[in-house]
Design a protein around this motif. Structure first.
Motif, PDB file in Angstrom:
ATOM      1  N   MET A 158       0.759  -1.243  -0.004  1.00  0.00           N
ATOM      2  CA  MET A 158      -0.022  -0.105   0.007  1.00  0.00           C
ATOM      3  C   MET A 158       0.913   1.290  -0.019  1.00  0.00           C
ATOM      4  N   TYR A 188      -2.150  -4.031  -7.634  1.00  0.00           N
ATOM      5  CA  TYR A 188      -2.371  -3.926  -6.206  1.00  0.00           C
ATOM      6  C   TYR A 188      -3.938  -4.228  -5.895  1.00  0.00           C
ATOM      7  N   LEU A 195      -5.713   0.596   3.527  1.00  0.00           N
ATOM      8  CA  LEU A 195      -6.515   0.229   2.258  1.00  0.00           C
ATOM      9  C   LEU A 195      -7.722   1.223   2.069  1.00  0.00           C
TER      10      LEU A 195
END
Length: 221
Positions: free
Chosen positions: A99, A132, A160
């Motif tokens: 992330m 991702y 997230l």
């Protein structure tokens, strides 16, 4: 030192934003001390407040912590957002590192030279949608739980959501192929502490505007 954590940074997102998100998610009130000019940064350095002469810096529990990941690790540990055992923590660390990589791409876009912006924009959206987000969609599908790790709320869910909302600022339909991430976004956004942070007037920072960029550059360069 006691009381609220004090955050030292400029009045914008940058590398402090994940820290703001994490404190807010934990329900921790914090103060902010904004650098308005380069002299403010130089003073922190001269005073010995910055171990590696860099911000973000957070004053918390009698410490002056620097390095974004170290600060987030401390906050997550302190407020029980770091998994229940070593294996969960390893998963959380692995996901957070990914992330952070995507966050760096998104965060850097407004500061790109005009002739590099189009290429950077295409690259960051490609990475988000093809590298991702598919991974996190698969994680949610494979274990069928509400959260990314251990079926309990942790720092990885907070970060997230932050990334998803940033990506949607650039491409509002970026989650169109990711139904589980859409549900995840809705679910995490409605956790009371996070819902509060998403309201107007909170300490969440907006996407930088063109007029803000020179001021930030002047502080750091």
């Amino acid at each position: 030192m006691s009381g609220k954590p004090k955050l030292h940074y400029f009045n914008g997102r940058g590398r402090m934003e994940p820290i703001r998100w994490l404190l807010a998610a934990a329900g921790v009130e914090f103060e902010e001390c904004f650098m308005e000019k380069k002299d403010d940064l130089l003073k922190l350095r001269k005073d010995g407040a910055l171990l590696f002469e860099q911000v973000p810096m957070v004053e918390i529990d009698g410490m002056k912590l620097v390095q974004t990941r170290a600060i987030c690790n401390y906050i997550a540990s302190k407020y029980n957002l770091y998994g229940k055992d070593l294996k969960e923590r390893a998963l959380i660390d692995m996901y957070v590192e990914a992330m952070m990589d995507l966050n760096e791409l998104l965060m850097a876009y407004p500061y790109q030279p005009a002739d590099k912006k189009e290429q950077h924009f295409a690259n960051m959206l490609d990475k988000a949608t093809n590298r991702y987000f598919p991974v996190f969609e698969k994680v949610l599908k494979d274990h069928g739980q509400d959260y990314l790790v251990g079926n309990r709320f942790s720092r990885v869910d907070v970060q997230l959501l932050e990334i998803i909302l940033m990506a949607e600022e650039f491409k509002p339909d970026i989650l169109v192929k990711f139904p589980l991430l859409q549900s995840f976004k809705e679910r995490i956004s409605n956790i009371p502490t996070i819902k509060k942070f998403l309201q107007p007037g909170s300490q969440r920072k907006p996407l930088p505007e063109e007029k803000d960029i020179p001021k930030v550059i002047q502080i750091f360069y």
